[in-house]
Design a protein around this motif. Structure first.
Motif, short mmCIF file in Angstrom:
data_model
loop_
_atom_site.label_atom_id
_atom_site.label_comp_id
_atom_site.label_asym_id
_atom_site.label_seq_id
_atom_site.Cartn_x
_atom_site.Cartn_y
_atom_site.Cartn_z
N TYR A 14 0.78 -1.37 0.02
CA TYR A 14 -0.04 0.11 0.05
C TYR A 14 0.85 1.15 -0.07
O TYR A 14 1.92 1.37 0.72
N CYS A 15 0.72 2.17 -0.83
CA CYS A 15 1.13 3.54 -0.50
C CYS A 15 0.38 4.44 0.14
O CYS A 15 -0.92 4.34 0.28
N ASN A 16 1.14 5.13 0.94
CA ASN A 16 0.47 6.31 1.75
C ASN A 16 1.00 7.61 1.64
O ASN A 16 2.17 7.69 1.45
N ALA A 17 0.16 8.76 1.54
CA ALA A 17 0.66 10.25 1.39
C ALA A 17 0.18 10.87 2.74
O ALA A 17 -1.13 10.81 3.00
N TYR A 18 1.22 11.41 3.47
CA TYR A 18 0.83 12.06 4.94
C TYR A 18 1.20 13.52 4.70
O TYR A 18 2.40 13.74 4.40
N SER A 19 0.43 14.43 5.19
CA SER A 19 0.76 15.95 5.05
C SER A 19 1.68 16.42 6.30
O SER A 19 1.81 17.38 6.23
N GLY A 20 1.38 15.47 7.16
CA GLY A 20 1.99 16.26 8.41
C GLY A 20 0.99 16.46 9.48
O GLY A 20 -0.16 16.55 9.07
#
Length: 119
Positions: free
Chosen positions: A95-101
């Motif tokens: 799975y890929c994940n994008a996290y903005s903080g």
């Protein structure tokens, strides 16, 4: 609509290679930390690799160090995971994940792509 779409998974023999892609739509990837996770049957999801928004820093699980490489192309709004010297124990859904903080708290996940390493 915000989406992360993984591709590139499949069946590969031990010692082989695969390159996973994670394409983002509906938002700009360049502001996000990108990570790849995996989950094998009966096991918890684990972090495989992560890369900062600029691509200047990466981090890897000990089990994949020296074999996997995470990268990103912010111009293409895409992140990648190059996997070499694959082992049967690498078999999992990735799975890929994008996290903005923590300030904005945006956290997006893809649907996953199956990687099977078997002879």
């Amino acid at each position: 609509q915000v989406q992360l779409v993984e591709s590139g998974g499949g069946l590969v023999q031990p010692g082989g290679s695969l390159r996973l892609s994670c394409a983002a739509s509906g938002f700009t990837l360049s502001s996000y930390v990108m990570s790849w996770y995996r989950q094998a049957p009966g096991k918890e999801r684990e972090l495989v690799a992560a890369i900062t928004s600029s691509g200047g820093s990466t981090n890897y699980a000990d089990s994949v160090k020296g074999r996997f490489t995470i990268s990103r192309d912010n111009a293409k709004n895409t992140a990648y995971l190059q996997m070499n010297s694959l082992k049967p124990e690498d078999t999992a859904v990735y799975y890929c994940n994008a996290y903005s903080g923590s300030y904005y708290g945006y956290d997006y996940w893809g649907q996953g792509t199956q990687v099977t390493v078997s002879s």
